[in-house]
Design an enzyme around this catalytic site. Structure first.
Site, short mmCIF file in Angstrom:
data_model
loop_
_atom_site.label_atom_id
_atom_site.label_comp_id
_atom_site.label_asym_id
_atom_site.label_seq_id
_atom_site.Cartn_x
_atom_site.Cartn_y
_atom_site.Cartn_z
N CYS A 42 -10.87 36.64 6.15
CA CYS A 42 -10.17 37.06 7.37
C CYS A 42 -11.20 37.49 8.41
CB CYS A 42 -9.22 38.21 7.05
SG CYS A 42 -8.26 38.78 8.48
N ASP A 44 -11.02 40.00 10.19
CA ASP A 44 -11.00 41.46 10.29
C ASP A 44 -12.41 42.03 10.15
OD1 ASP A 44 -10.67 44.32 9.45
OD2 ASP A 44 -8.54 43.80 9.51
N ARG A 46 -13.43 44.75 9.23
CA ARG A 46 -13.66 45.67 8.10
C ARG A 46 -13.98 44.96 6.80
NH1 ARG A 46 -7.93 48.47 8.75
NH2 ARG A 46 -7.48 46.23 8.98
N CYS A 101 -3.74 43.61 6.02
CA CYS A 101 -4.11 42.55 6.96
C CYS A 101 -3.18 42.54 8.18
CB CYS A 101 -4.05 41.19 6.26
SG CYS A 101 -4.48 39.79 7.32
#
Length: 212
Positions: A42, A44, A46, A101
Site C-alpha cells: 500500500c 500508506d 506508515r 488501511c
C-alpha cells in the site's frame, strides 16, 4: 521532517553514515540489483517495505499503490511483475496489506464526488466486499474493516496467480512463491494469510489452455 530541505539534510547524513560503515557500499549497489523479493504494498506512508522487515537497499523490488491492488488493467503493476520475474528472477512476490488501511475503509463507504478517479480504483475493493458480503455484514464495523483488508490481500494474491505472467513462469519451471501478508500498525508485526506455490489451486476458468 516537515520540509524538503530537512529531507535533503537527512539524506546527506544517511549517505555519510552508510559510507562510514562500508566505504564500498554505494559502489557495489550501483553495479546491479539482485533482489529475491517483489513487494506489492500500500502507498500508506506508515508501511515502508524495507523498514518493516529490516531489509537493506537492493534486497526488495517494490511497487506500491492505494490498498495494494493487482489489477489486470493496471499496466504499471503488471510491468513491474513482469520485469521482476523475467529480468530480476525474483523468487517471492509478497502482497502486503495493513490493518487500518484508508483505501479499504473508503471503499466501505459511499463514493465521494470529489474523488472521481480514486472511486474507480476503489471500485475493485467494493467488488471484493460483494464477494464476501454475508460474512462481512455479520461483523462489527471495526472487525468488518480488518476482515475486508484480509480478504482484499488474499484476492490480490489470487489475481496474481491468474495472470499469464505468473502462469507462464510456473510452466517454464521458475520457482516463484506468492505470499499474502497483512501488517499491524499497532504492533508492527506481519501475519501471513495465504501462500501459493504453483498453479494447482487455480480454478479452471482462470487457467490458460495454450502454451504460454
Amino acid at each position: 521532517m516537515h520540509t524538503p530541505e530537512k529531507l535533503l539534510l537527512e539524506n546527506k547524513a544517511w549517505s555519510q553514515e552508510m559510507g562510514a560503515k562500508d566505504p564500498e557500499f554505494f559502489k557495489k549497489l550501483a553495479i546491479e540489483q539482485y533482489p529475491k523479493f517483489l513487494w506489492i504494498g500500500c502507498s500508506d506512508s506508515r508501511v515502508p517495505a524495507e523498514t518493516v522487515v529490516n531489509a537493506h537497499p537492493g534486497d526488495i523490488f517494490v511497487h506500491r499503490n492505494i490498498a495494494n491492488q493487482v489489477l489486470n488493467t493496471d499496466f504499471n503493476c503488471l510491468s513491474v511483475v513482469q520485469y521482476a520475474i523475467n529480468v530480476l528472477a525474483v523468487k517471492h512476490i509478497i502482497v502486503c496489506g495493513h490493518y487500518g488501511c484508508g483505501g479499504v475503509k473508503a471503499a466501505l463507504q459511499r463514493q465521494q464526488s470529489n474523488l472521481l478517479v480514486t472511486n474507480k480504483w476503489l471500485m475493485h475493493i467494493k467488488d471484493v466486499y460483494r464477494l464476501h458480503q454475508d460474512e462481512l455484514e455479520a461483523l462489527e464495523p471495526e472487525k468488518r474493516l480488518s476482515r475486508l483488508i484480509e480478504f482484499n490481500t488474499i484476492e490480490q494474491v489470487q489475481r496474481l496467480a491468474y495472470t499469464s505472467i505468473i502462469q507462464s513462469a510456473w510452466k517454464n519451471g521458475q520457482k516463484i512463491t506468492l505470499h499474502g501478508w497483512v501488517y499491524g500498525l499497532e504492533d508492527g508485526l506481519i501475519t501471513e494469510l495465504i501462500k501459493v506455490e504453483d498453479a494447482s489451486s487455480i480454478p479452471t476458468i482462470y487457467q490458460y489452455t495454450d502454451d504460454l
